[in-house]
Design a protein around this motif. Structure first.
Motif, short mmCIF file in Angstrom:
data_model
loop_
_atom_site.label_atom_id
_atom_site.label_comp_id
_atom_site.label_asym_id
_atom_site.label_seq_id
_atom_site.Cartn_x
_atom_site.Cartn_y
_atom_site.Cartn_z
N ASN A 288 -3.06 3.33 -10.12
CA ASN A 288 -2.71 2.66 -8.86
C ASN A 288 -3.96 2.12 -8.18
O ASN A 288 -4.01 0.95 -7.79
CB ASN A 288 -2.01 3.63 -7.90
N LEU A 289 -4.97 2.97 -8.04
CA LEU A 289 -6.19 2.56 -7.33
C LEU A 289 -7.02 1.58 -8.14
O LEU A 289 -7.49 0.56 -7.60
CB LEU A 289 -7.03 3.79 -6.98
N ILE A 290 -7.20 1.86 -9.41
CA ILE A 290 -8.03 0.97 -10.25
C ILE A 290 -7.46 -0.45 -10.27
O ILE A 290 -8.19 -1.43 -10.15
CB ILE A 290 -8.17 1.53 -11.68
N SER A 291 -6.14 -0.56 -10.38
CA SER A 291 -5.52 -1.90 -10.41
C SER A 291 -5.79 -2.64 -9.11
O SER A 291 -6.07 -3.85 -9.11
CB SER A 291 -4.02 -1.80 -10.67
N ASN A 292 -5.74 -1.93 -8.00
CA ASN A 292 -5.99 -2.56 -6.70
C ASN A 292 -7.46 -2.94 -6.53
O ASN A 292 -7.79 -4.00 -6.00
CB ASN A 292 -5.55 -1.62 -5.57
N GLY B 26 -0.92 -4.47 3.47
CA GLY B 26 -0.49 -3.50 2.46
C GLY B 26 -0.10 -2.19 3.12
O GLY B 26 -0.12 -2.06 4.34
N LEU B 27 0.26 -1.24 2.30
CA LEU B 27 0.68 0.08 2.78
C LEU B 27 0.02 1.15 1.93
O LEU B 27 -0.46 0.88 0.82
CB LEU B 27 2.20 0.23 2.68
N THR B 28 0.03 2.37 2.43
CA THR B 28 -0.49 3.48 1.64
C THR B 28 0.20 3.50 0.28
O THR B 28 -0.42 3.71 -0.75
CB THR B 28 -0.24 4.82 2.38
N GLU B 29 1.51 3.26 0.30
CA GLU B 29 2.32 3.31 -0.92
C GLU B 29 1.95 2.25 -1.96
O GLU B 29 2.37 2.32 -3.11
CB GLU B 29 3.80 3.16 -0.58
N THR B 30 1.15 1.24 -1.54
CA THR B 30 0.78 0.16 -2.47
C THR B 30 -0.72 0.13 -2.74
O THR B 30 -1.25 -0.87 -3.20
CB THR B 30 1.26 -1.20 -1.94
N SER B 31 -1.41 1.18 -2.42
CA SER B 31 -2.81 1.47 -2.82
C SER B 31 -3.98 0.67 -2.26
O SER B 31 -5.05 0.72 -2.84
CB SER B 31 -2.92 1.42 -4.35
N PRO B 32 -4.01 -0.05 -1.21
CA PRO B 32 -2.93 -0.46 -0.36
C PRO B 32 -2.62 -1.96 -0.41
O PRO B 32 -1.60 -2.40 0.05
CB PRO B 32 -3.49 -0.13 1.03
#
Length: 590
Positions: A195-199, A362-368
């Motif tokens: 999740n984080l790496i992609s963001n 963005g949101l927490t749920e979208t990393s963000p």
């Protein structure tokens, strides 16, 4: 080198590609203390070994409750590279939330920064009968210090961390971040390494190559700043932590950053301070200042205002706006704004001043990050939050809600399959925001849910506050407001029957509600009730001002639904001037 698939791979990548001598820096006794990539790797590995000796293993939860400082990062990486899960906690959390998180996540160790936080968590621990160990970053008499974990790691150099790292995949849980829901019960957002790496990888494409130095002051407890700091490690950008929000101006002058992230409220303060200085000027200087300001507010992208405007703007930038840049350290290249909506007029005037403010969403749920404006030609549109990231799909549902899909969408809510199923359908995450796409740019037009964000980017669940305040016998109805404002306020309809009784006992003769609500003693009485009930909430949630209303909200008046729920938009529109006045006045009612 091998592909980056886990967040802790960023340190090895940083060392091999940049070998930063100041990957992190903080002010200690008036001097900047700098840590190199090698220092960072060594200290975080000592933390890892120390945690292993303390019995922490894969999927165990370890919390950090601290303001921004290098120790936050050292412990974060020390936790993640042995497969444990980091749980960030805001230093301002109310005791009830601390208790909920410690129990729900089954936190084994908490790192806190100060004696105040140590006492706060210790109290919760004792009252709840928890076994959680607490370590402090500052030296606190009688409290275990985080350096004990580091020392334990140094004493056990024989522990090989590679097998621990190898067992961690991109799909493993990196962090568990608790956000307040509409019910007020926090939900744990589960974010994986992937999740984080992609963001990080897709957000980094929007950063200019010249950016090499950043100032950081937004809380690392929030996913926005945390992801950005990870991204800085990936880009070889040095991170300097501001001492506090109060020292930002001085720290900007010292660090001369190329970039920083902020929330709209801080930009509003900077703008207000600049305009106040302009007001204090006289004669030609004052006329020039406001001429430049007017030009700034008319700014359009890509020279759309024509040759004459661009020529005037060039002069304004040299004479006036150069001083704005100097106030931000003189070397600023980009500012990224998130957490709440940025006023379009502010975006225009800063771009006009040659200070590129990139608004994102963005949101927490979208990393963000879901969408963000970029610094290059054609990458920004005023009044929008930019184009969706390259690996994020966005579509607008039939009811106008923004839905998104992609590798940065959370794996779910911790222990809450019901909430997860509600939030994600067929891979599409429901943001709870209403919006539209304009030529590929995303614009946010409304909130679907009642939870709102303050200008500081903090979520506030108004119903929870309202239900609590109605415990007072003097409060009949109440509506908490504050979307994109710097703090929550409330419109209060008093219980006039009780208030008249109290007024009679205190020698107040007014009988009519319209007169009663103007009486200073009456206002102070209702405020004291609000202040009393405020105490159980986090600082950012607490109502800072109130306005009393003379008559009740009714169904006939169009302010209540048949189920007696507040029609918030109607009430807000009917009391627009009153709400604006609450935020115009600088004196707090306290």
């Amino acid at each position: 080198m091998e592909a980056i698939s886990r967040v802790f791979d960023l340190l090895k990548y940083n060392k091999q590609n940049f070998n930063c001598q100041d990957i992190l820096a903080t002010k200690v006794n008036g001097q900047w203390k700098k840590y190199s990539s090698s220092d960072f790797i060594n200290i975080s590995e000592e933390v890892s070994r120390g945690l292993i000796k303390k019995g922490i293993g894969k999927d165990d939860k370890v919390a950090i409750m601290s303001e921004n400082r290098p120790e936050w990062n050292f412990c974060d990486f020390g936790i993640m590279q042995i497969g444990a899960t980091q749980v960030p906690m805001y230093p301002t959390l109310a005791e009830a939330d601390i208790k909920f998180i410690l129990i729900d996540a089954e936190v084994k160790i908490v790192f806190v920064s100060s004696e105040e936080l140590y006492q706060k968590v210790q109290k919760v621990k004792n009252e709840a009968g928890l076994q959680t160990d607490i370590y402090t970053f500052n030296t606190v008499s009688g409290a275990p210090n985080w350096l004990e974990i580091v020392s334990l790691g140094k004493e056990n150099q024989d522990i090989d961390l590679e097998p621990y790292k190898q067992q961690i995949t991109e799909d493993d849980l990196l962090t568990l971040i608790y956000t307040s829901g509409t019910t007020g019960t926090p939900k744990g957002v589960m974010l994986s390494h992937k999740n984080l790496i992609s963001n990080i990888l897709y957000s980094s494409q929007l950063y200019p190559d010249q950016v090499k130095r950043a100032l950081s002051f937004l809380p690392l407890s929030h996913i926005f700043e945390r992801m950005v700091v990870y991204m800085y490690f990936y880009l070889g950008v040095s991170v300097y932590y501001a001492e506090s929000l109060e020292t930002i101006v001085a720290n900007l002058a010292e660090v001369k950053p190329h970039c920083f992230t902020t929330v709209p409220r801080l930009l509003e303060k900077v703008y207000d301070r600049i305009v106040a200085k302009g007001q204090a000027l006289t004669g030609v200087k004052k006329a020039l200042f406001f001429w430049a300001l007017k030009l700034g507010h008319q700014f359009e992208m890509d020279g759309k205002n024509g040759f004459l405007y661009e020529l005037q703007l060039k002069i304004a930038r040299k004479l006036i706006f150069s001083k704005w840049r100097d106030a931000l350290g003189g070397e600023i290249i980009v500012i990224v704004s998130g957490g709440a909506a940025l006023q379009e007029r502010l975006a225009r005037v800063f771009w006009g001043a040659d200070i590129k403010v990139l608004e994102g969403y963005g949101l927490t749920e979208t990393s963000p990050v879901i969408a963000v404006n970029g610094p290059r030609k054609g990458e920004t549109m005023f009044g929008t939050v930019g184009r969706p990231l390259g690996n994020v799909e966005v579509k607008i549902a039939e009811d106008g809600e923004i839905l998104c899909k992609g590798p940065s969408v959370m794996t779910g809510y911790y222990k809450r399959p019901d909430a997860t199923a509600e939030a994600i359908t067929d891979g599409w995450f429901h943001t709870g925001d209403i919006g539209m796409l304009k030529d590929g740019f995303l614009a946010i037009t409304d909130r679907k849910k009642e939870v709102f964000k303050t200008a500081g980017g903090k979520y506030v669940a108004p119903q929870v506050l309202e239900n609590k305040f109605k415990e007072s016998v003097y409060i009949e109805q109440i509506m908490v407001v504050g979307e994109n404002k710097r703090f929550p306020s409330a419109l209060v309809v008093p219980n006039f029957e009780k208030l008249l009784d109290w007024s009679a006992r205190n020698g107040i003769n007014e009988q009519k509600p319209a007169e009663l609500i103007k009486n200073k003693q009456v206002i102070a009485k209702v405020w004291s009730e609000v202040e009393l009930l405020n105490a159980g909430f986090g600082k950012w949630e607490q109502v800072k001002k109130i306005a009393l209303l003379p008559k009740e909200f009714t169904i006939d008046g169009g302010e209540l639904t048949p189920k007696l729920s507040l029609k918030r938009k109607v009430i807000l529109k009917n009391n627009e001037a009153l709400v604006e006045k609450l935020y115009e006045e600088t004196d707090k009612l306290e």
